[in-house]
Design a protein around this motif. Structure first.
Motif, PDB file in Angstrom:
ATOM      1  N   ALA A  19      96.948   7.255  27.335  1.00 47.16           N
ATOM      2  CA  ALA A  19      96.750   7.840  28.664  1.00 47.16           C
ATOM      3  C   ALA A  19      95.936   6.873  29.516  1.00 47.16           C
ATOM      4  O   ALA A  19      94.803   6.525  29.171  1.00 47.16           O
ATOM      5  CB  ALA A  19      96.021   9.171  28.533  1.00 47.16           C
ATOM      6  N   TYR A  20      96.522   6.420  30.604  1.00 47.23           N
ATOM      7  CA  TYR A  20      95.838   5.523  31.518  1.00 47.23           C
ATOM      8  C   TYR A  20      95.257   6.296  32.697  1.00 47.23           C
ATOM      9  O   TYR A  20      95.657   7.422  32.989  1.00 47.23           O
ATOM     10  CB  TYR A  20      96.800   4.444  32.026  1.00 47.23           C
ATOM     11  CG  TYR A  20      97.231   3.462  30.961  1.00 47.23           C
ATOM     12  CD1 TYR A  20      96.366   2.466  30.514  1.00 47.23           C
ATOM     13  CD2 TYR A  20      98.509   3.511  30.415  1.00 47.23           C
ATOM     14  CE1 TYR A  20      96.760   1.560  29.538  1.00 47.23           C
ATOM     15  CE2 TYR A  20      98.911   2.609  29.442  1.00 47.23           C
ATOM     16  CZ  TYR A  20      98.032   1.626  29.011  1.00 47.23           C
ATOM     17  OH  TYR A  20      98.431   0.734  28.050  1.00 47.23           O
ATOM     18  N   GLU A  21      94.319   5.671  33.371  1.00 44.08           N
ATOM     19  CA  GLU A  21      93.689   6.269  34.545  1.00 44.08           C
ATOM     20  C   GLU A  21      94.727   6.437  35.654  1.00 44.08           C
ATOM     21  O   GLU A  21      95.402   5.486  36.051  1.00 44.08           O
ATOM     22  CB  GLU A  21      92.563   5.351  35.045  1.00 44.08           C
ATOM     23  CG  GLU A  21      91.754   5.914  36.179  1.00 44.08           C
ATOM     24  CD  GLU A  21      90.812   7.016  35.736  1.00 44.08           C
ATOM     25  OE1 GLU A  21      90.443   7.840  36.605  1.00 44.08           O
ATOM     26  OE2 GLU A  21      90.431   7.048  34.549  1.00 44.08           O
ATOM     27  N   ASP A 213      94.221  -2.649  31.541  1.00 44.97           N
ATOM     28  CA  ASP A 213      93.633  -1.848  30.464  1.00 44.97           C
ATOM     29  C   ASP A 213      93.204  -0.477  30.962  1.00 44.97           C
ATOM     30  O   ASP A 213      93.134   0.481  30.189  1.00 44.97           O
ATOM     31  CB  ASP A 213      92.432  -2.593  29.879  1.00 44.97           C
ATOM     32  CG  ASP A 213      91.950  -1.984  28.577  1.00 44.97           C
ATOM     33  OD1 ASP A 213      92.784  -1.806  27.666  1.00 44.97           O
ATOM     34  OD2 ASP A 213      90.754  -1.655  28.465  1.00 44.97           O
ATOM     35  N   ILE A 214      92.936  -0.364  32.257  1.00 42.65           N
ATOM     36  CA  ILE A 214      92.490   0.905  32.832  1.00 42.65           C
ATOM     37  C   ILE A 214      93.644   1.714  33.407  1.00 42.65           C
ATOM     38  O   ILE A 214      93.788   2.907  33.142  1.00 42.65           O
ATOM     39  CB  ILE A 214      91.428   0.642  33.922  1.00 42.65           C
ATOM     40  CG1 ILE A 214      90.176   0.033  33.289  1.00 42.65           C
ATOM     41  CG2 ILE A 214      91.088   1.929  34.674  1.00 42.65           C
ATOM     42  CD1 ILE A 214      89.173  -0.499  34.283  1.00 42.65           C
ATOM     43  N   TYR A 215      94.497   1.050  34.206  1.00 40.10           N
ATOM     44  CA  TYR A 215      95.552   1.765  34.932  1.00 40.10           C
ATOM     45  C   TYR A 215      96.933   1.666  34.282  1.00 40.10           C
ATOM     46  O   TYR A 215      97.822   2.438  34.639  1.00 40.10           O
ATOM     47  CB  TYR A 215      95.640   1.234  36.361  1.00 40.10           C
ATOM     48  CG  TYR A 215      94.398   1.500  37.184  1.00 40.10           C
ATOM     49  CD1 TYR A 215      94.027   2.791  37.527  1.00 40.10           C
ATOM     50  CD2 TYR A 215      93.591   0.448  37.623  1.00 40.10           C
ATOM     51  CE1 TYR A 215      92.889   3.045  38.282  1.00 40.10           C
ATOM     52  CE2 TYR A 215      92.460   0.683  38.386  1.00 40.10           C
ATOM     53  CZ  TYR A 215      92.108   1.977  38.709  1.00 40.10           C
ATOM     54  OH  TYR A 215      90.987   2.223  39.453  1.00 40.10           O
ATOM     55  N   GLY A 216      97.107   0.733  33.352  1.00 34.90           N
ATOM     56  CA  GLY A 216      98.380   0.617  32.650  1.00 34.90           C
ATOM     57  C   GLY A 216      99.326  -0.397  33.268  1.00 34.90           C
ATOM     58  O   GLY A 216      99.215  -0.745  34.452  1.00 34.90           O
ATOM     59  N   SER A 259      95.415  -1.024  48.565  1.00 35.27           N
ATOM     60  CA  SER A 259      96.503  -0.199  48.050  1.00 35.27           C
ATOM     61  C   SER A 259      96.021   1.084  47.377  1.00 35.27           C
ATOM     62  O   SER A 259      96.427   2.168  47.764  1.00 35.27           O
ATOM     63  CB  SER A 259      97.351  -1.009  47.059  1.00 35.27           C
ATOM     64  OG  SER A 259      98.430  -0.257  46.559  1.00 35.27           O
ATOM     65  N   PHE A 260      95.146   1.002  46.369  1.00 36.44           N
ATOM     66  CA  PHE A 260      94.800   2.220  45.637  1.00 36.44           C
ATOM     67  C   PHE A 260      93.412   2.161  45.022  1.00 36.44           C
ATOM     68  O   PHE A 260      92.826   1.093  44.836  1.00 36.44           O
ATOM     69  CB  PHE A 260      95.824   2.503  44.530  1.00 36.44           C
ATOM     70  CG  PHE A 260      95.840   1.467  43.428  1.00 36.44           C
ATOM     71  CD1 PHE A 260      94.956   1.535  42.367  1.00 36.44           C
ATOM     72  CD2 PHE A 260      96.748   0.418  43.451  1.00 36.44           C
ATOM     73  CE1 PHE A 260      94.960   0.582  41.344  1.00 36.44           C
ATOM     74  CE2 PHE A 260      96.778  -0.536  42.440  1.00 36.44           C
ATOM     75  CZ  PHE A 260      95.884  -0.456  41.389  1.00 36.44           C
ATOM     76  N   THR A 261      92.915   3.346  44.709  1.00 35.35           N
ATOM     77  CA  THR A 261      91.731   3.522  43.878  1.00 35.35           C
ATOM     78  C   THR A 261      92.076   4.554  42.811  1.00 35.35           C
ATOM     79  O   THR A 261      93.163   5.135  42.823  1.00 35.35           O
ATOM     80  CB  THR A 261      90.520   4.024  44.696  1.00 35.35           C
ATOM     81  OG1 THR A 261      90.877   5.251  45.335  1.00 35.35           O
ATOM     82  CG2 THR A 261      90.092   3.013  45.730  1.00 35.35           C
ATOM     83  N   SER A 262      91.147   4.776  41.917  1.00 35.68           N
ATOM     84  CA  SER A 262      91.331   5.815  40.911  1.00 35.68           C
ATOM     85  C   SER A 262      91.477   7.178  41.575  1.00 35.68           C
ATOM     86  O   SER A 262      90.889   7.446  42.623  1.00 35.68           O
ATOM     87  CB  SER A 262      90.139   5.835  39.955  1.00 35.68           C
ATOM     88  OG  SER A 262      90.096   7.039  39.213  1.00 35.68           O
ATOM     89  N   GLN A 263      92.259   8.045  40.947  1.00 36.46           N
ATOM     90  CA  GLN A 263      92.395   9.411  41.438  1.00 36.46           C
ATOM     91  C   GLN A 263      91.058  10.138  41.412  1.00 36.46           C
ATOM     92  O   GLN A 263      90.861  11.125  42.119  1.00 36.46           O
ATOM     93  CB  GLN A 263      93.433  10.152  40.593  1.00 36.46           C
ATOM     94  CG  GLN A 263      94.059  11.357  41.258  1.00 36.46           C
ATOM     95  CD  GLN A 263      95.161  11.957  40.408  1.00 36.46           C
ATOM     96  OE1 GLN A 263      94.906  12.564  39.357  1.00 36.46           O
ATOM     97  NE2 GLN A 263      96.406  11.779  40.838  1.00 36.46           N
ATOM     98  N   ARG A 264      90.123   9.640  40.621  1.00 32.05           N
ATOM     99  CA  ARG A 264      88.797  10.252  40.532  1.00 32.05           C
ATOM    100  C   ARG A 264      87.906   9.900  41.720  1.00 32.05           C
ATOM    101  O   ARG A 264      86.811  10.441  41.860  1.00 32.05           O
ATOM    102  CB  ARG A 264      88.106   9.827  39.232  1.00 32.05           C
ATOM    103  CG  ARG A 264      88.642  10.524  38.007  1.00 32.05           C
ATOM    104  CD  ARG A 264      87.706  10.338  36.837  1.00 32.05           C
ATOM    105  NE  ARG A 264      87.921   9.087  36.140  1.00 32.05           N
ATOM    106  CZ  ARG A 264      87.067   8.540  35.279  1.00 32.05           C
ATOM    107  NH1 ARG A 264      85.921   9.132  35.040  1.00 32.05           N
ATOM    108  NH2 ARG A 264      87.345   7.410  34.660  1.00 32.05           N
ATOM    109  N   GLY A 265      88.360   8.973  42.557  1.00 26.08           N
ATOM    110  CA  GLY A 265      87.609   8.632  43.756  1.00 26.08           C
ATOM    111  C   GLY A 265      87.073   7.224  43.745  1.00 26.08           C
ATOM    112  O   GLY A 265      87.096   6.515  42.732  1.00 26.08           O
TER     113      GLY A 265
END
Length: 288
Positions: A19-21, A213-216, A259-265
């Motif tokens: 499961a990736y972030e 390693d974090i987002y896949g 472009s993006f950040t983690s869904q966690r903010g």
């Protein structure tokens, strides 16, 4: 019997992918629309003298003459916001997800140039001429770039194009170097301490494998650029599409599109993702 148990355990492990972030892909619904609404109300309520928001920090007009704010009218109704970078008198680059996501589609864009604020001041040009990268993927934000075409705007001290990497700069990864992200977005994930004027932050570019390693590997590809956000600094809600620039010999070069950040903010301490401009130079230059 032991062998069968071991093989069974291995089989179970292989059947459950890592499961990736998750990244935030519903930009307009979760970030752009709420942020645009907040800024509209904040600007209407603030006493602004042209250089400072009362209770905020001074901002110098012209410090980032290449950035343009975007107000996006959506076909579903409502207004969202993004950033972009001026590439010429008639062309800008932004994130493709500023125009289209799984849930929202842009109808028109008002480009705001030479202003510290989005809803007032500056030069404002409305357009419907937006070209997305043909391989843009709304699910993982791969190839998250788009070109905006506007009526010609004259350059001034406050409105000026940013340079694209050329020569040896086209082949650098920029890993370990500092770059500057600029945007109108939030200063934190929640609360009232939001960005009512333009802000900047200095970030360090990191290796892609750290991001992978974090987002896949489906999110992080060769054309992704990542920056370290430890210390809870980085891009945040409303900054999408804005520039990440690298200064070399007193010239600013655009090396990333937010472009993006983690869904966690943005305060989760996880890397921020950008479209790597050097990967799209041929595509960009063909449209200038």
């Amino acid at each position: 019997m032991k062998l069968l148990v071991i093989l069974s355990l291995i089989g179970c492990a292989l059947s459950f992918p890592r499961a990736y972030e998750p990244i935030e892909v519903d930009y307009h619904g979760q970030q752009g629309i709420p942020m645009a609404s907040y800024l509209r109300n904040a600007e209407a309520a603030a006493d602004f003298d042209g250089a400072r928001i009362v209770g905020g920090t001074p901002a110098r007009l012209g410090a980032h003459p290449h950035i343009a704010g975007l107000l996006i009218a959506l076909t579903q109704g409502g207004t969202s916001m993004c950033g972009s970078s001026l590439l010429s008198n008639t062309k800008l680059i932004t994130a493709a997800h500023c125009w289209r996501t799984n849930n929202f589609q842009g109808q028109s864009i008002t480009v705001v140039l030479g202003s510290l604020r989005l809803f007032s001041g500056g030069t404002r040009i409305t357009t419907t001429n937006i070209q997305l990268h043909s391989n843009f993927n709304t699910r993982n934000l791969n190839n998250d770039v788009a070109i905006i075409t506007i009526n010609r705007v004259d350059f001034t001290n406050n409105i000026r194009a940013i340079a694209l990497p050329s020569g040896l700069l086209e082949y650098l990864t920029y890993v370990g170097n500092r770059a500057t992200a600029v945007g109108y977005g939030r200063l934190q994930d929640s609360g009232s301490n939001s960005n009512e004027v333009l802000h900047q932050v200095s970030l360090i570019v990191i290796e892609n494998f750290v991001c992978t390693d974090i987002y896949g590997p489906s999110t992080i590809i060769d054309s992704t650029l990542c920056t370290d956000t430890q210390g809870r600094i980085g891009t945040c809600q409303g900054d999408s599409g804005g520039p990440l620039d690298f200064s070399f010999q007193n010239v600013r070069y655009l090396i990333g599109v937010t472009s993006f950040t983690s869904q966690r903010g943005c305060q989760a301490g996880l890397p921020a993702g950008f479209a790597r401009v050097t990967s799209f130079l041929q595509w960009i230059r063909a449209r200038l």
